[in-house]
Design an enzyme around this catalytic site. Sequence first.
Site, PDB file in Angstrom:
ATOM      1  N   ALA A   1      13.879  11.760 -10.262  1.00  8.96           N
ATOM      2  CA  ALA A   1      12.896  11.773 -11.341  1.00  8.96           C
ATOM      3  C   ALA A   1      12.134  13.110 -11.441  1.00  8.96           C
ATOM      4  CB  ALA A   1      11.933  10.614 -11.155  1.00  8.96           C
ATOM      5  N   GLU A   2      11.610  13.583 -10.303  1.00  8.28           N
ATOM      6  CA  GLU A   2      10.773  14.796 -10.362  1.00  8.28           C
ATOM      7  C   GLU A   2      11.627  16.043 -10.598  1.00  8.28           C
ATOM      8  OE1 GLU A   2      11.014  12.747  -7.816  1.00  8.28           O
ATOM      9  OE2 GLU A   2       9.118  11.673  -7.623  1.00  8.28           O
TER      10      GLU A   2
ATOM     11  N   ARG B   1      20.150   6.262   0.411  1.00 12.28           N
ATOM     12  CA  ARG B   1      19.051   7.218   0.649  1.00 12.28           C
ATOM     13  C   ARG B   1      18.182   6.831   1.835  1.00 12.28           C
ATOM     14  NH1 ARG B   1      15.847   6.484  -5.014  1.00 12.28           N
ATOM     15  NH2 ARG B   1      15.094   8.538  -4.467  1.00 12.28           N
TER      16      ARG B   1
ATOM     17  N   ARG C   1      11.079   1.445  -9.442  1.00 10.62           N
ATOM     18  CA  ARG C   1      12.473   1.077  -9.133  1.00 10.62           C
ATOM     19  C   ARG C   1      12.392  -0.077  -8.134  1.00 10.62           C
ATOM     20  NH1 ARG C   1      12.626   3.877 -12.769  1.00 10.62           N
ATOM     21  NH2 ARG C   1      13.595   5.907 -13.107  1.00 10.62           N
TER      22      ARG C   1
ATOM     23  N   ALA D   1       6.819   5.780 -28.669  1.00  7.82           N
ATOM     24  CA  ALA D   1       5.817   6.119 -27.655  1.00  7.82           C
ATOM     25  C   ALA D   1       4.465   6.280 -28.323  1.00  7.82           C
ATOM     26  CB  ALA D   1       6.210   7.416 -26.959  1.00  7.82           C
TER      27      ALA D   1
ATOM     28  N   ASP E   1      12.151  10.694 -17.833  1.00  3.06           N
ATOM     29  CA  ASP E   1      11.831  11.998 -17.233  1.00  3.06           C
ATOM     30  C   ASP E   1      11.912  13.097 -18.297  1.00  3.06           C
ATOM     31  OD1 ASP E   1      11.800  10.579 -14.824  1.00  3.06           O
ATOM     32  OD2 ASP E   1      13.923  10.982 -14.487  1.00  3.06           O
TER      33      ASP E   1
HETATM   34  O1  KDG Z   1      14.555   8.494 -13.803  1.00  4.81           O
HETATM   35  C1  KDG Z   1      15.898   8.628 -13.414  1.00  4.81           C
HETATM   36  C2  KDG Z   1      15.931   8.469 -11.946  1.00  4.81           C
HETATM   37  O2  KDG Z   1      15.579   7.173 -11.625  1.00  4.81           O
HETATM   38  C3  KDG Z   1      17.264   8.699 -11.333  1.00  4.81           C
HETATM   39  O3  KDG Z   1      17.784   9.894 -11.729  1.00  4.81           O
HETATM   40  C4  KDG Z   1      17.294   8.726  -9.856  1.00  4.81           C
HETATM   41  O4  KDG Z   1      15.161   9.281  -9.051  1.00  4.81           O
HETATM   42  C5  KDG Z   1      16.034   8.470  -9.138  1.00  4.81           C
HETATM   43  C6  KDG Z   1      15.878   7.154  -8.522  1.00  4.81           C
HETATM   44  O5  KDG Z   1      15.253   7.108  -7.495  1.00  4.81           O
HETATM   45  O6  KDG Z   1      16.332   6.161  -9.038  1.00  4.81           O
END
Ligand code: KDG
Length: 312
Positions: free
Chosen positions: A37-38, A107, A169, A228, A254
């Site tokens: 994301a970042e 991860r 997430r 938005a 993002d």
């Molecule tokens: O916003 C997209 C992200 O979710 C993806 O690219 C990967 O950062 C990520 C994640 O942790 O899911």
Amino acid sequence: MTDVEVLTIGEVLSVLLAEPGVPLGEASRFDLTYAGAEANVAVGLARLGHTVAFASRLGDDDQGRRVLRELRGEGVDVDAVALDRARPTGLLLRDTLPTGISVGYRRAGSAATALTPDDLPSDGLRGARVLHITGITAAISSSARATVLAAAHRARAVGVTVSFDPNIRMRLADAETWREITEELASLADVLLIGADDAAAIGVADPIAWGHERGASTVVLKDGGRGASESSGGQVWQQPAIRVPVVDPVGAGDAFAAGWLSGWLRGVEPERRLLEAAAVAACVVATRGDVPGLPDPARRDKVLVGSEAVAR
Ligand code: KDG
């Protein structure tokens, strides 16, 4: 680290993207790319002409070095990315099925989970105008959470604007932990960029009021294909989404954040920055992967002018 407009901190992962139209569990051909994301926001801002630094830890492995090269090639300052000999670069596998995307994370124990406040650039906030953070990094480990928190506190102490996108997430933490993380970081944010789905996931019915109550002066509500809105200075602006054929929606939030922050950094009016953000997001959803579709200003403006979207 040289002076930059924006500092972001997070995990960037190697990504294996299944061949188009094939579910993750059945795919045998994959494109190797990267996302996070970042990092997506960092690349988005760099392509739009901004100076941006990304702080993280990557494995000292082929994937980590490759991602580092790619980020550097985008013009992102990666001086504050440490290569970790003991832990690998995180990996994400996913498909792009229109009927529902499957994601697999590898991860746990990644280099980025070992982030600590010592990884923050010691002089990194000097000169920066914005610190951009997301909840994802806070959810990957307790030391990464402490790092994001420390960064936000340091930013506030020196008057750097804190921009926060929860980016919830559910695969990374339970709902209670997400509520805690989102509360904790939203209360340190000047700018809250929040997805309508994220708000719903933590039971927030009115994200704009919720964000202002926690101290954000600007709340941007991202509602995917429904458009938005931005609330700041007692006013609310709305922007419909720009309609494009959706190839891969991942990374749209993002991209929207990068487009919006670019407008904010350049001091453009709310309706224009919402429109620019919608155009940047449209470029990304029309392309496979999180990063390839991120536009330069000329491409953004072409999409923006070509759209019939009217800022209201
Ligand atoms: O916003 C997209 C992200 O979710 C993806 O690219 C990967 O950062 C990520 C994640 O942790 O899911």
